[in-house]
Design an enzyme around this catalytic site. Sequence first.
Site, PDB file in Angstrom:
ATOM      1  N   ASN A   1      30.032  17.270 -84.761  1.00  0.00           N
ATOM      2  CA  ASN A   1      30.938  18.421 -84.878  1.00  0.00           C
ATOM      3  C   ASN A   1      31.617  18.319 -86.244  1.00  0.00           C
ATOM      4  OD1 ASN A   1      32.905  20.360 -84.695  1.00  0.00           O
ATOM      5  ND2 ASN A   1      34.019  19.390 -83.003  1.00  0.00           N
TER       6      ASN A   1
ATOM      7  N   LYS B   1      33.575  20.436 -87.523  1.00  0.00           N
ATOM      8  CA  LYS B   1      34.897  21.090 -87.521  1.00  0.00           C
ATOM      9  C   LYS B   1      35.028  21.965 -88.772  1.00  0.00           C
ATOM     10  CE  LYS B   1      36.565  17.367 -84.638  1.00  0.00           C
ATOM     11  NZ  LYS B   1      37.679  16.544 -84.156  1.00  0.00           N
TER      12      LYS B   1
ATOM     13  N   HIS C   1      36.588  23.016 -76.992  1.00  0.00           N
ATOM     14  CA  HIS C   1      37.068  21.809 -77.677  1.00  0.00           C
ATOM     15  C   HIS C   1      38.600  21.781 -77.598  1.00  0.00           C
ATOM     16  CE1 HIS C   1      37.978  18.905 -80.803  1.00  0.00           C
ATOM     17  NE2 HIS C   1      36.728  18.491 -80.702  1.00  0.00           N
TER      18      HIS C   1
ATOM     19  N   GLU D   1      40.751  21.139 -79.686  1.00  0.00           N
ATOM     20  CA  GLU D   1      41.415  21.784 -80.827  1.00  0.00           C
ATOM     21  C   GLU D   1      41.469  23.297 -80.626  1.00  0.00           C
ATOM     22  OE1 GLU D   1      39.014  19.889 -83.820  1.00  0.00           O
ATOM     23  OE2 GLU D   1      39.951  17.974 -83.327  1.00  0.00           O
TER      24      GLU D   1
ATOM     25  N   GLU E   1      36.121  14.221 -74.059  1.00  0.00           N
ATOM     26  CA  GLU E   1      36.823  13.863 -75.283  1.00  0.00           C
ATOM     27  C   GLU E   1      38.320  13.706 -74.988  1.00  0.00           C
ATOM     28  OE1 GLU E   1      34.363  15.137 -78.978  1.00  0.00           O
ATOM     29  OE2 GLU E   1      35.783  16.698 -78.496  1.00  0.00           O
TER      30      GLU E   1
ATOM     31  N   GLY F   1      39.994  11.557 -83.677  1.00  0.00           N
ATOM     32  CA  GLY F   1      40.486  11.383 -85.036  1.00  0.00           C
ATOM     33  C   GLY F   1      41.553  10.314 -85.189  1.00  0.00           C
TER      34      GLY F   1
ATOM     35  N   SER G   1      36.566   9.278 -81.823  1.00  0.00           N
ATOM     36  CA  SER G   1      36.510   8.068 -82.660  1.00  0.00           C
ATOM     37  C   SER G   1      35.239   7.239 -82.447  1.00  0.00           C
ATOM     38  CB  SER G   1      37.763   7.218 -82.450  1.00  0.00           C
ATOM     39  OG  SER G   1      38.919   7.947 -82.864  1.00  0.00           O
TER      40      SER G   1
HETATM   41  P1  13P Z   1      36.309  12.165 -84.149  1.00  0.00           P
HETATM   42  O1  13P Z   1      34.926  11.596 -83.951  1.00  0.00           O
HETATM   43  O2  13P Z   1      36.617  12.476 -85.581  1.00  0.00           O
HETATM   44  O3  13P Z   1      37.351  11.396 -83.439  1.00  0.00           O
HETATM   45  O4  13P Z   1      36.278  13.643 -83.439  1.00  0.00           O
HETATM   46  C1  13P Z   1      35.782  13.745 -82.163  1.00  0.00           C
HETATM   47  C2  13P Z   1      35.637  15.180 -81.850  1.00  0.00           C
HETATM   48  O5  13P Z   1      36.595  15.894 -81.675  1.00  0.00           O
HETATM   49  C3  13P Z   1      34.273  15.726 -81.766  1.00  0.00           C
HETATM   50  O6  13P Z   1      34.263  16.995 -81.221  1.00  0.00           O
END
Ligand code: 13P
Length: 247
Positions: free
Chosen positions: A10, A12, A93, A95, A163, A169, A207
């Site tokens: 992803n 983002k 997601h 976010e 997740e 992150g 992560s």
């Molecule tokens: P990270 O791997 O940067 O922690 O992000 C995970 C994520 O949100 C994937 O959709």
Amino acid sequence: MAPRKLAAGNWKMNGDLAALAEIDALVTAHPAPGCEVVICPPAMLLHPMKARAGAVIALGGQDCHANRSGAHTGDIAAGQLKDAGATYVILGHSERRADHGETDAMVAAKAAAAHAAGLTAIICVGETESQRDGDETLTVIASQLDGSIPEGATAANTVIAYEPVWAIGTGRTPTTDQIAEVHALMRERLAGKVQDAAQVRLLYGGSVKPGNAAEIFAVPDVDGALVGGASLKAIDFGPIIAALAAA
Ligand code: 13P
């Protein structure tokens, strides 16, 4: 038979035309047999990325609208993602849930639209840190699953990504026991909703890095990963794909 392994990246809101070089590097490093790879870049990169990814790497969007077309400025329809070369789309997601107030019902409607357009929906669920601390994780995941998976979901058109919000992150990850507990619950919960629940791919995300991938992929019912930061560079994502293939 175990579900086919899936390494999903992803991107983002990261990446530009220059970043397509990373896809060239991944195409060279991949394929790892028995392991599917999908990259979900910002939508404007789908079409140019398709030319580089060919049949080696699948592509996905990061969101879609629940409607097929219409007056929805700034939104993208599932059919448009498909037209640009996507076969997957990430939905719900954390976010998007946090930034855009997406509810389980909205996610389910988007997933139904994705299915209608012939896309596989990667539906995300995950608890916040306060929900984990309050011992609510399993209740939260069960209710997100119940609300976010539409009628007609199958192992072919639906992937679930666990997740934990607090692991995204942050460099922090749940213990392997905690991941196993949630994935077992998800598999059981899906059995009531999806006919071929045993074949639905369950991804862990939050992560995932080259250094912890093998340990995470050894957890029962983890069929792959949804990777954020470490999917942006082939030098990081390549070893994660390799660890999945070897698991
Ligand atoms: P990270 O791997 O940067 O922690 O992000 C995970 C994520 O949100 C994937 O959709």
